[in-house]
Design a protein around this motif. Structure first.
Motif, PDB file in Angstrom:
ATOM      1  N   THR A   1       3.266 -17.724  27.681  1.00  0.00           N
ATOM      2  CA  THR A   1       3.818 -17.058  28.855  1.00  0.00           C
ATOM      3  C   THR A   1       5.245 -17.480  29.179  1.00  0.00           C
ATOM      4  O   THR A   1       5.816 -17.008  30.150  1.00  0.00           O
ATOM      5  CB  THR A   1       2.940 -17.341  30.093  1.00  0.00           C
ATOM      6  N   SER A   2       5.824 -18.362  28.366  1.00  0.00           N
ATOM      7  CA  SER A   2       7.193 -18.768  28.632  1.00  0.00           C
ATOM      8  C   SER A   2       8.154 -17.674  28.196  1.00  0.00           C
ATOM      9  O   SER A   2       7.822 -16.822  27.388  1.00  0.00           O
ATOM     10  CB  SER A   2       7.520 -20.068  27.898  1.00  0.00           C
ATOM     11  N   GLY A   3       9.326 -17.699  28.709  1.00  0.00           N
ATOM     12  CA  GLY A   3      10.329 -16.697  28.359  1.00  0.00           C
ATOM     13  C   GLY A   3      11.370 -16.621  29.449  1.00  0.00           C
ATOM     14  O   GLY A   3      11.348 -17.395  30.413  1.00  0.00           O
ATOM     15  N   PRO A   4      12.300 -15.697  29.309  1.00  0.00           N
ATOM     16  CA  PRO A   4      13.339 -15.565  30.319  1.00  0.00           C
ATOM     17  C   PRO A   4      12.732 -15.307  31.702  1.00  0.00           C
ATOM     18  O   PRO A   4      11.748 -14.578  31.820  1.00  0.00           O
ATOM     19  CB  PRO A   4      14.142 -14.342  29.840  1.00  0.00           C
ATOM     20  N   PRO A   5      13.295 -15.913  32.738  1.00  0.00           N
ATOM     21  CA  PRO A   5      12.768 -15.659  34.086  1.00  0.00           C
ATOM     22  C   PRO A   5      12.972 -14.212  34.478  1.00  0.00           C
ATOM     23  O   PRO A   5      13.887 -13.533  34.001  1.00  0.00           O
ATOM     24  CB  PRO A   5      13.606 -16.602  34.964  1.00  0.00           C
ATOM     25  N   LEU A   6      12.099 -13.723  35.332  1.00  0.00           N
ATOM     26  CA  LEU A   6      12.247 -12.358  35.806  1.00  0.00           C
ATOM     27  C   LEU A   6      13.523 -12.231  36.625  1.00  0.00           C
ATOM     28  O   LEU A   6      13.893 -13.140  37.371  1.00  0.00           O
ATOM     29  CB  LEU A   6      11.047 -11.962  36.666  1.00  0.00           C
ATOM     30  N   PRO A   7      14.220 -11.101  36.511  1.00  0.00           N
ATOM     31  CA  PRO A   7      15.477 -10.928  37.249  1.00  0.00           C
ATOM     32  C   PRO A   7      15.229 -10.768  38.741  1.00  0.00           C
ATOM     33  O   PRO A   7      14.107 -10.525  39.185  1.00  0.00           O
ATOM     34  CB  PRO A   7      16.058  -9.653  36.633  1.00  0.00           C
ATOM     35  N   ASP A   8      16.304 -10.872  39.491  1.00  0.00           N
ATOM     36  CA  ASP A   8      16.201 -10.714  40.946  1.00  0.00           C
ATOM     37  C   ASP A   8      16.136  -9.258  41.374  1.00  0.00           C
ATOM     38  O   ASP A   8      15.671  -8.952  42.473  1.00  0.00           O
ATOM     39  CB  ASP A   8      17.407 -11.373  41.633  1.00  0.00           C
ATOM     40  N   HIS A   9      16.603  -8.355  40.517  1.00  0.00           N
ATOM     41  CA  HIS A   9      16.668  -6.948  40.894  1.00  0.00           C
ATOM     42  C   HIS A   9      16.123  -6.082  39.765  1.00  0.00           C
ATOM     43  O   HIS A   9      16.163  -6.462  38.591  1.00  0.00           O
ATOM     44  CB  HIS A   9      18.108  -6.530  41.205  1.00  0.00           C
TER      45      HIS A   9
ATOM     46  N   GLY B   1       0.971 -12.486  29.374  1.00  0.00           N
ATOM     47  CA  GLY B   1       0.414 -12.775  28.063  1.00  0.00           C
ATOM     48  C   GLY B   1       0.409 -11.594  27.122  1.00  0.00           C
ATOM     49  O   GLY B   1      -0.112 -11.679  26.010  1.00  0.00           O
ATOM     50  N   SER B   2       1.010 -10.480  27.531  1.00  0.00           N
ATOM     51  CA  SER B   2       0.973  -9.243  26.746  1.00  0.00           C
ATOM     52  C   SER B   2       1.986  -9.210  25.613  1.00  0.00           C
ATOM     53  O   SER B   2       1.910  -8.350  24.737  1.00  0.00           O
ATOM     54  CB  SER B   2       1.235  -8.049  27.663  1.00  0.00           C
ATOM     55  N   GLY B   3       2.966 -10.101  25.672  1.00  0.00           N
ATOM     56  CA  GLY B   3       4.032 -10.075  24.677  1.00  0.00           C
ATOM     57  C   GLY B   3       5.293  -9.398  25.163  1.00  0.00           C
ATOM     58  O   GLY B   3       6.331  -9.471  24.512  1.00  0.00           O
ATOM     59  N   SER B   4       5.237  -8.727  26.306  1.00  0.00           N
ATOM     60  CA  SER B   4       6.419  -8.044  26.850  1.00  0.00           C
ATOM     61  C   SER B   4       7.128  -8.944  27.855  1.00  0.00           C
ATOM     62  O   SER B   4       6.495  -9.751  28.545  1.00  0.00           O
ATOM     63  CB  SER B   4       6.017  -6.743  27.537  1.00  0.00           C
ATOM     64  N   ARG B   5       8.444  -8.783  27.950  1.00  0.00           N
ATOM     65  CA  ARG B   5       9.225  -9.457  28.984  1.00  0.00           C
ATOM     66  C   ARG B   5      10.011  -8.439  29.806  1.00  0.00           C
ATOM     67  O   ARG B   5      10.898  -8.806  30.565  1.00  0.00           O
ATOM     68  CB  ARG B   5      10.184 -10.484  28.354  1.00  0.00           C
TER      69      ARG B   5
END
Length: 235
Positions: free
Chosen positions: A123-131, A25-29
């Motif tokens: 909280t939506s946005g690009p999924p976190l990467p695998d690495h 919820g911070s605004g960062s991805r």
């Protein structure tokens, strides 16, 4: 962010994935920023006696053995070394609110809460990467600035302000998490500046982390409580 963390912990045991969801919820991805935000929240609630770290066994919360300082540094190190930005339910640790933390968390339940749709939008946005990315991080920038000698911990706040988070509280929490991350990596030591020279605190890294976490977010005070904490980057 701290309020939301305590409200969640007062409702049920909270795992690392739950802490990360608050950080979203911070605004960062940026996964590195999100992890350090999560570490900052973890340090704050444990250092200030609002939650206890442990695991779930036989339907109850079982605190990890050791002092609060030791269990805090253990949890931070585990998260720093976690191989992927993605954290699943039951990974790493579980938090149980202390009576003080539960009282604070429960007192927040009556506040207006986001609807499900608003919460998803936040909280939506690009999924976190695998690495993990190998790109330079905010922590790298702190180390670069401190390479020539001791610096006050406010340097972390100045760098965290460039992290793309959207509130003053998030900047402060991110800065605390960055401190915790580098303490866990043994990349810095905490201490005081006396008579023009740096004097490390006469305590373990775990105790130093607990000490700096207390009062970091106290209203009207500088990070560190007294504004007198310095750090030195190690070799």
């Amino acid at each position: 962010m701290v309020d939301e963390t305590l409200a969640e912990a007062a409702d049920d045991w909270l795992d690392a994935a739950g802490v990360l969801s608050v950080a979203l919820g911070s605004g960062s991805r940026d996964p590195q920023v999100l992890r350090d935000l999560s570490l900052g929240l973890l340090v704050h609630v444990v250092a200030n006696g609002l939650a206890v770290i442990g695991e779930i066994g036989s339907g109850r919360h079982v605190p990890w053995p050791g002092t609060s300082a030791e269990t805090l540094l253990r949890a931070v190190r585990d998260w720093v070394q976690f191989p992927t930005p993605r954290v699943n339910i039951s990974d790493l640790f579980w938090l149980e609110a202390t009576p003080e933390g539960e009282a604070i968390g429960r007192s927040l339940w009556g506040r207006a809460e986001l609807s499900d749709e608003e919460d998803l939008a936040e909280t939506s946005g690009p999924p976190l990467p695998d690495h993990w990315s190998t790109a330079p991080t905010l922590r790298d920038e702190v180390i670069r600035r401190a390479a020539q000698g001791p610096r006050p911990v406010q340097e972390f706040v100045r760098v965290a302000a460039e992290g793309g988070v959207d509130t003053h509280e998030a900047v402060q929490v991110l800065a605390l998490g960055m401190v915790a991350h580098l303490v866990a990596l043994e990349s810095l030591v905490l201490g005081d500046q006396r008579d023009g020279r740096f004097v490390p605190w006469a305590c373990t890294p775990a105790e130093a982390l607990l000490r700096v976490g207390r009062g970091w977010l106290s209203p009207g005070e500088d990070p560190s409580g007294a504004g007198a904490v310095w750090f030195l980057v190690t070799a």
